[in-house]
Write an enzyme that holds these catalytic residues in place. Structure first.
Site, PDB file in Angstrom:
ATOM      1  N   LYS A   1       6.682 -10.428   0.621  1.00  7.94           N
ATOM      2  CA  LYS A   1       6.059 -10.361  -0.705  1.00  7.94           C
ATOM      3  C   LYS A   1       6.404 -11.600  -1.517  1.00  7.94           C
ATOM      4  O   LYS A   1       7.426 -12.237  -1.326  1.00  7.94           O
ATOM      5  CB  LYS A   1       6.420  -9.045  -1.395  1.00  7.94           C
TER       6      LYS A   1
ATOM      7  N   ARG B   1       9.704  -1.356   5.956  1.00  9.06           N
ATOM      8  CA  ARG B   1       8.317  -1.589   6.407  1.00  9.06           C
ATOM      9  C   ARG B   1       8.130  -3.101   6.509  1.00  9.06           C
ATOM     10  O   ARG B   1       8.166  -3.779   5.481  1.00  9.06           O
ATOM     11  CB  ARG B   1       7.367  -0.971   5.385  1.00  9.06           C
TER      12      ARG B   1
HETATM   13  N1  HH2 Z   1       3.198  -2.538   0.691  1.00  8.68           N
HETATM   14  C1  HH2 Z   1       1.949  -2.866   1.095  1.00  8.68           C
HETATM   15  C2  HH2 Z   1       1.111  -1.910   1.674  1.00  8.68           C
HETATM   16  N2  HH2 Z   1       1.538  -0.643   1.871  1.00  8.68           N
HETATM   17  N3  HH2 Z   1       3.240   0.980   1.702  1.00  8.68           N
HETATM   18  C3  HH2 Z   1       4.468   1.336   1.320  1.00  8.68           C
HETATM   19  N4  HH2 Z   1       4.906   2.591   1.522  1.00  8.68           N
HETATM   20  N5  HH2 Z   1       5.331   0.438   0.722  1.00  8.68           N
HETATM   21  C4  HH2 Z   1       4.953  -0.843   0.482  1.00  8.68           C
HETATM   22  O1  HH2 Z   1       5.772  -1.614  -0.086  1.00  8.68           O
HETATM   23  C5  HH2 Z   1       3.642  -1.255   0.875  1.00  8.68           C
HETATM   24  C6  HH2 Z   1       2.791  -0.289   1.493  1.00  8.68           C
HETATM   25  C7  HH2 Z   1       1.464  -4.269   0.930  1.00  8.68           C
HETATM   26  O2  HH2 Z   1       1.754  -5.031   2.062  1.00  8.68           O
HETATM   27  P1  HH2 Z   1       0.732  -5.365   3.271  1.00  8.68           P
HETATM   28  O3  HH2 Z   1       0.244  -4.137   3.943  1.00  8.68           O
HETATM   29  O4  HH2 Z   1       1.398  -6.321   4.184  1.00  8.68           O
HETATM   30  O5  HH2 Z   1      -0.449  -6.134   2.562  1.00  8.68           O
HETATM   31  P2  HH2 Z   1      -1.927  -5.704   2.187  1.00  8.68           P
HETATM   32  O6  HH2 Z   1      -1.833  -4.545   1.250  1.00  8.68           O
HETATM   33  O7  HH2 Z   1      -2.501  -6.952   1.549  1.00  8.68           O
HETATM   34  O8  HH2 Z   1      -2.642  -5.312   3.454  1.00  8.68           O
END
Ligand code: HH2
Length: 256
Positions: free
Chosen positions: A199, A236
């Site tokens: 992030k 995660r």
């Molecule tokens: N962060 C993201 C998505 N889902 N779920 C949980 N439980 N906790 C988190 O911190 C979280 C999440 C964002 O990250 P990412 O999936 O890598 O990115 P994007 O939403 O752009 O696909």
């Protein structure tokens, strides 16, 4: 928990169609992931929402392709229709970044006997980073999580994980305050999940403000080792291999 984004627009690791995402998921399992979190809608700040059919067209082939593998499968969605179809296709856990605020999501998890990850988010992805504001960030975030856990369990959801939602309607200072207070969240009776992988605020913290998202893996590992020391049950992450190594070394040091 390894991240499998089946999206064109995630802030990191997007751009994979279902077939490439399935191969990536298998690699994360080989790297030591216990749970795979499959997502078909980016929730990065400013992301546009996608419709149910688009999201299902992305995630279902990956979930079906993992049938018969030892993976525990988590569906990362805010939509009850997507979560329901994912559970039908073999998913085990619902990861809802809106924290079961939609009563239909809560009742669906209860009916289906699906455990849920309840995450805190102030606002919604399109606008959440414009002006995050709290009177008492720990009180509001931990209070919301505990209240939603109580609501979910009394409605019949069989189990919950709590997640402070790093970067979801939070400034870097809010993120740091919540991360420093993780022992308080871990002292509640539910397991805690932390997801800070790659992030943006980690760039500034680690002296790498301009680098691409995947240049923040070492910073992510440092943060997640802290989370594990503070009692987090799950992290995660994008880079599963380095996290498995780091967490094993930390566990060995602690067991001695
Ligand atoms: N962060 C993201 C998505 N889902 N779920 C949980 N439980 N906790 C988190 O911190 C979280 C999440 C964002 O990250 P990412 O999936 O890598 O990115 P994007 O939403 O752009 O696909």
């Amino acid at each position: 928990m390894g991240i499998v984004n089946v999206t064109p627009d995630s802030f990191s690791d997007g751009g994979r169609g279902p077939e490439a995402a399935l191969m990536h998921a298998r690699q994360l399992l080989a790297d030591g992931a216990l749970i795979l979190d499959i997502g078909g809608e980016s929730t990065r700040p400013g992301a546009e929402a996608v419709d149910v059919d688009t999201e299902l067209g992305r995630v279902l082939p990956v979930i079906r392709g993992l049938a018969g593998s030892p993976a525990l499968i988590s569906i990362d969605t805010m939509k009850p229709e997507v979560a329901r179809a994912a559970l039908d296709a073999g998913a085990h856990l619902v990861n809802d970044v809106s924290g079961l605020r939609d009563p239909q999501m809560l009742s669906m998890c209860a009916e289906r006997g699906a455990p849920a990850c309840i995450m805190h988010m102030q606002g919604e992805p399109r606008t959440m980073q414009l002006a995050p504001h709290y009177g008492d960030v720990m009180g509001e975030v931990f209070g919301f999580l505990a209240a939603q856990a109580g609501r979910a369990l009394s409605a019949g959801v069989p189990g919950v994980l709590l997640d402070p939602g790093i970067g979801f309607g939070k400034t870097p200072d809010h993120n740091l305050a919540l991360l420093r207070a993780l022992p308080e969240l871990s002292a509640l009776p539910w397991p805690v999940l932390v997801g800070a992988s790659r992030k943006k605020f980690l760039g500034a913290l680690s002296g790498n403000p301009q680098g691409p998202a995947d240049s923040r893996d070492a910073a992510s590992l440092a943060l997640h080792l802290h989370a594990a020391r503070c009692g987090a049950a799950l992290v995660r992450v994008h880079d599963v291999r380095s996290h498995v190594q780091g967490l094993r070394v930390q566990a060995a040091l602690e067991s001695a």
